[in-house]
Design a protein around this motif. Structure first.
Motif, PDB file in Angstrom:
ATOM      1  N   HIS A   9     -36.536 -19.561 -12.403  1.00 39.43           N
ATOM      2  CA  HIS A   9     -36.030 -18.304 -11.849  1.00 39.43           C
ATOM      3  C   HIS A   9     -35.836 -18.433 -10.335  1.00 39.43           C
ATOM      4  O   HIS A   9     -34.824 -17.992  -9.789  1.00 39.43           O
ATOM      5  N   PHE A  10     -36.791 -19.050  -9.653  1.00 41.64           N
ATOM      6  CA  PHE A  10     -36.720 -19.303  -8.211  1.00 41.64           C
ATOM      7  C   PHE A  10     -35.456 -20.095  -7.875  1.00 41.64           C
ATOM      8  O   PHE A  10     -34.699 -19.728  -6.974  1.00 41.64           O
ATOM      9  N   VAL A  11     -35.211 -21.155  -8.623  1.00 46.15           N
ATOM     10  CA  VAL A  11     -34.052 -22.021  -8.386  1.00 46.15           C
ATOM     11  C   VAL A  11     -32.750 -21.288  -8.727  1.00 46.15           C
ATOM     12  O   VAL A  11     -31.773 -21.359  -7.974  1.00 46.15           O
ATOM     13  N   LYS A  12     -32.733 -20.574  -9.862  1.00 47.77           N
ATOM     14  CA  LYS A  12     -31.518 -19.860 -10.280  1.00 47.77           C
ATOM     15  C   LYS A  12     -31.092 -18.803  -9.270  1.00 47.77           C
ATOM     16  O   LYS A  12     -29.905 -18.490  -9.157  1.00 47.77           O
ATOM     17  N   LYS A  13     -32.044 -18.268  -8.525  1.00 49.03           N
ATOM     18  CA  LYS A  13     -31.728 -17.277  -7.503  1.00 49.03           C
ATOM     19  C   LYS A  13     -31.236 -17.931  -6.216  1.00 49.03           C
ATOM     20  O   LYS A  13     -30.954 -17.256  -5.232  1.00 49.03           O
ATOM     21  N   GLY A  14     -31.125 -19.261  -6.238  1.00 56.47           N
ATOM     22  CA  GLY A  14     -30.589 -19.977  -5.088  1.00 56.47           C
ATOM     23  C   GLY A  14     -31.581 -20.176  -3.961  1.00 56.47           C
ATOM     24  O   GLY A  14     -31.187 -20.424  -2.818  1.00 56.47           O
ATOM     25  N   LEU A  15     -32.859 -20.080  -4.259  1.00 59.74           N
ATOM     26  CA  LEU A  15     -33.892 -20.191  -3.235  1.00 59.74           C
ATOM     27  C   LEU A  15     -34.415 -21.616  -3.122  1.00 59.74           C
ATOM     28  O   LEU A  15     -34.387 -22.381  -4.085  1.00 59.74           O
ATOM     29  N   SER A  16     -34.904 -21.946  -1.936  1.00 63.46           N
ATOM     30  CA  SER A  16     -35.547 -23.231  -1.695  1.00 63.46           C
ATOM     31  C   SER A  16     -36.615 -23.035  -0.628  1.00 63.46           C
ATOM     32  O   SER A  16     -36.718 -21.958  -0.021  1.00 63.46           O
ATOM     33  N   TYR A  17     -37.387 -24.078  -0.375  1.00 66.39           N
ATOM     34  CA  TYR A  17     -38.424 -24.006   0.655  1.00 66.39           C
ATOM     35  C   TYR A  17     -37.818 -23.653   2.013  1.00 66.39           C
ATOM     36  O   TYR A  17     -38.480 -23.038   2.847  1.00 66.39           O
ATOM     37  N   GLU A  18     -36.585 -24.053   2.241  1.00 66.05           N
ATOM     38  CA  GLU A  18     -35.917 -23.780   3.519  1.00 66.05           C
ATOM     39  C   GLU A  18     -35.784 -22.287   3.795  1.00 66.05           C
ATOM     40  O   GLU A  18     -35.650 -21.879   4.947  1.00 66.05           O
ATOM     41  N   ASP A  19     -35.827 -21.474   2.750  1.00 67.29           N
ATOM     42  CA  ASP A  19     -35.670 -20.027   2.892  1.00 67.29           C
ATOM     43  C   ASP A  19     -36.983 -19.315   3.191  1.00 67.29           C
ATOM     44  O   ASP A  19     -36.983 -18.130   3.490  1.00 67.29           O
ATOM     45  N   ILE A  20     -38.116 -20.004   3.093  1.00 74.16           N
ATOM     46  CA  ILE A  20     -39.429 -19.369   3.160  1.00 74.16           C
ATOM     47  C   ILE A  20     -40.002 -19.446   4.573  1.00 74.16           C
ATOM     48  O   ILE A  20     -40.206 -20.529   5.112  1.00 74.16           O
ATOM     49  N   TYR A 116     -37.457 -10.051  -3.945  1.00 74.52           N
ATOM     50  CA  TYR A 116     -37.452  -9.727  -2.508  1.00 74.52           C
ATOM     51  C   TYR A 116     -36.731 -10.811  -1.719  1.00 74.52           C
ATOM     52  O   TYR A 116     -35.872 -10.521  -0.885  1.00 74.52           O
ATOM     53  N   MET A 117     -37.066 -12.069  -1.990  1.00 75.63           N
ATOM     54  CA  MET A 117     -36.471 -13.191  -1.270  1.00 75.63           C
ATOM     55  C   MET A 117     -34.963 -13.277  -1.533  1.00 75.63           C
ATOM     56  O   MET A 117     -34.181 -13.535  -0.635  1.00 75.63           O
ATOM     57  N   SER A 118     -34.568 -13.053  -2.761  1.00 79.95           N
ATOM     58  CA  SER A 118     -33.157 -13.092  -3.141  1.00 79.95           C
ATOM     59  C   SER A 118     -32.371 -12.012  -2.401  1.00 79.95           C
ATOM     60  O   SER A 118     -31.269 -12.251  -1.913  1.00 79.95           O
ATOM     61  N   LYS A 119     -32.957 -10.837  -2.294  1.00 77.86           N
ATOM     62  CA  LYS A 119     -32.313  -9.746  -1.567  1.00 77.86           C
ATOM     63  C   LYS A 119     -32.180 -10.115  -0.090  1.00 77.86           C
ATOM     64  O   LYS A 119     -31.124  -9.884   0.512  1.00 77.86           O
ATOM     65  N   GLN A 120     -33.215 -10.709   0.489  1.00 80.28           N
ATOM     66  CA  GLN A 120     -33.171 -11.135   1.895  1.00 80.28           C
ATOM     67  C   GLN A 120     -32.049 -12.160   2.088  1.00 80.28           C
ATOM     68  O   GLN A 120     -31.307 -12.093   3.056  1.00 80.28           O
ATOM     69  N   LEU A 121     -31.954 -13.109   1.172  1.00 76.91           N
ATOM     70  CA  LEU A 121     -30.940 -14.158   1.255  1.00 76.91           C
ATOM     71  C   LEU A 121     -29.534 -13.563   1.157  1.00 76.91           C
ATOM     72  O   LEU A 121     -28.637 -13.938   1.915  1.00 76.91           O
ATOM     73  N   ARG A 122     -29.339 -12.614   0.245  1.00 77.34           N
ATOM     74  CA  ARG A 122     -28.029 -11.963   0.104  1.00 77.34           C
ATOM     75  C   ARG A 122     -27.640 -11.230   1.388  1.00 77.34           C
ATOM     76  O   ARG A 122     -26.483 -11.254   1.790  1.00 77.34           O
TER      77      ARG A 122
END
Length: 130
Positions: A9-20, A116-122
């Motif tokens: 789910h983390f990966v599918k949302k396009g997130l990585s350690y670089e976003d944290i 939350y992270m996905s919304k921040q990224l968007r």
């Protein structure tokens, strides 16, 4: 959702350690506290003394990108067991010591954090496009 599904789910949302960021880890800790406290109150964890540890062990690259982070949970009979780990090799671990009942509030908190992270990224992407 199980551990593997949460990682996917983390990966599918396009997130990585670089976003944290460090602030994002603080948000995750708050969500973990909320979900663990709710599970304790509902008696869905094996004991009613589970609580998040204040200890956070994290490493960042010189450019501020997360290398690793370990969040811990305590109870009356143990201290600082893994709740969530962001390992240097990219693997995200969820309470490897725990059965599904004790692990579920941790995964639930992570899933809420991913939203939350996905919304921040968007929002960041939207600002870049505009």
């Amino acid at each position: 959702m199980n551990s593997e599904e949460a990682r996917n789910h983390f990966v599918k949302k396009g997130l990585s350690y670089e976003d944290i960021t460090e602030g994002d880890i603080c948000v995750l800790v708050m969500l973990l506290n909320k979900h663990v406290k709710q599970a304790v109150k509902a008696h869905t964890m094996s004991v009613d003394t589970m609580r998040m540890s204040q200890k956070i062990k994290s490493k960042y690259n010189t450019n501020g990108i997360l290398k690793s982070c370990y969040l811990y949970i305590n109870s009356h009979y143990f201290t600082q067991r893994e709740a969530i780990s962001f390992n240097e090799d990219g693997f995200i671990g969820f309470a490897g010591w725990a059965d599904s009942g004790n692990k579920q509030p941790i995964i639930n908190a992570f899933i809420e954090w991913v939203a939350y992270m996905s919304k921040q990224l968007r929002q960041i992407i939207k600002k870049v496009i505009i």
